[in-house]
Design an enzyme around this catalytic site. Structure first.
Site, mmCIF file in Angstrom:
data_model
loop_
_atom_site.group_PDB
_atom_site.id
_atom_site.type_symbol
_atom_site.label_atom_id
_atom_site.label_comp_id
_atom_site.label_asym_id
_atom_site.label_seq_id
_atom_site.Cartn_x
_atom_site.Cartn_y
_atom_site.Cartn_z
ATOM 1 N N SER A 177 0.798 -1.220 0.000
ATOM 2 C CA SER A 177 0.000 0.000 0.000
ATOM 3 C C SER A 177 0.834 1.275 0.000
ATOM 4 O O SER A 177 0.391 2.302 -0.506
ATOM 5 C CB SER A 177 -0.959 0.006 1.196
ATOM 6 O OG SER A 177 -1.879 -1.044 1.089
ATOM 7 N N HIS A 229 1.204 4.396 4.357
ATOM 8 C CA HIS A 229 0.404 5.108 3.366
ATOM 9 C C HIS A 229 0.886 6.552 3.213
ATOM 10 O O HIS A 229 1.083 7.031 2.098
ATOM 11 C CB HIS A 229 -1.067 5.127 3.789
ATOM 12 C CG HIS A 229 -1.685 3.769 3.890
ATOM 13 N ND1 HIS A 229 -2.949 3.570 4.408
ATOM 14 C CD2 HIS A 229 -1.221 2.539 3.565
ATOM 15 C CE1 HIS A 229 -3.245 2.285 4.366
ATOM 16 N NE2 HIS A 229 -2.207 1.630 3.873
#
Length: 317
Positions: A177, A229
């Protein structure tokens, strides 16, 4: 997973395709996408290898500790109480290269900053990330080629791993991610630096900002590594100004069949390029130095832990 696992979750968003707002009549080269499909295949292969090593039936015994989908044999999943994402155990992920601060810093296993990008906590985690990668990455690769998109993917993943290691030092982390958020960040900076060539600027910007905001907000749920992230997004955002710049006046000339080709890039593009290069080099260097000196980012930012998990009456962090 066990309570010390943190997975990096990417979300599938068809709206992330900002090519909808771009005039394709410019005559620019469009590449065939092969790198993104190859990354997807590689992630699937790694997950199969991890499940082979995990071998749940051999390690789980007892009537109340049944492996999930035992018909898969050694590829069956850990009990759902241990891993609700249908995947391997924490110890297997750690063995196969999950990001763990102590091993990176004290055992000099810096390779984990990259290896963790290819591991996933479970089949749900894997499918979510790979679907997101397909929807986001293929179009970017078609527009900008495999070299630039590949660099953004890898460097953003590294940036996400570094920030994660600085702030999450009591858990392991896996997932692609950080790299995916890097692609989202690069899409945003590409829109900003190539602002004049978009037909529906406001719509493109609002759509992209909405997608990014929703994904970052979801990263504040428990057991999600939002630092990966954020680190990946910031790295990709800077890289977009460096690697995804389009010639402004040259593009206009090809679009309108005029001879206005005296200057290919705008001054603001040069400024953004230089500033982004400086921020990237300084930011990654400082973060790496802090990491390998054993610094804890939470000591320098008392409120930053809320960025990864915000406690509510429904859950604790």
């Amino acid at each position: 997973m066990a309570n010390r696992d943190v997975e990096r979750v990417g979300k599938k968003n068809r709206g992330a395709n900002n090519n909808y707002f771009y005039d394709e009549s410019s005559g620019e080269t469009h590449w065939t996408s092969w790198l993104i499909p190859a990354i997807v295949v590689a992630n699937l292969a790694v997950f199969i290898a991890v499940m082979f090593v995990n071998d749940c039936p051999k390690k789980i015994t007892g009537p109340n500790k049944e492996c999930v989908a035992r018909f898969l044999g050694r590829f069956s999943f850990q009990p759902l109480k241990e891993n609700p994402l249908f995947g391997p155990s924490s110890s297997t992920l750690e063995k196969m290269g999950a990001l763990e601060w102590r091993k990176v810093v004290h055992e000099h296993q810096g390779w984990r900053l990259l290896s963790c990008m290819w591991l996933h906590a479970g089949i749900i985690h894997l499918l979510t990330n790979m679907l997101s990668l397909i929807f986001i990455g293929i179009r970017l690769e078609q527009q900008f080629g495999f070299i630039r998109v590949g660099l953004i993917y890898l460097i953003s993943g590294l940036g996400g791993s570094i920030l994660s290691s600085l702030f999450l030092q009591e858990s392991i982390s896996v997932g692609a991610s950080g790299a995916l958020f890097g692609l989202l960040g690069a899409m945003l900076s590409e829109l900003l630096t190539n602002w004049t060539i978009y037909a529906n600027k406001a719509a493109a910007l609002i759509t992209l900002l909405f997608i990014i905001a929703i994904n970052l907000a979801l990263g504040m749920l428990p057991r999600v590594d939002n630092f990966a992230h954020i680190g990946g997004f910031l790295t990709g955002f800077c890289l977009g100004f460096v690697l995804l710049v389009r010639p402004q006046y040259g593009w206009e000339a090809s679009r309108t069949n005029t001879s206005r080709t005296k200057r290919k890039y705008s001054m603001y593009q040069y400024v953004l390029f230089v500033v982004s290069v400086v921020l990237l080099v300084v930011g990654l260097t400082v973060a790496l130095v802090m990491l390998f000196k054993g610094e804890n980012g939470n000591k320098h930012c008392k409120w930053c832990h809320y960025l990864s998990c915000f406690p509510t009456s429904k859950w604790t962090c």
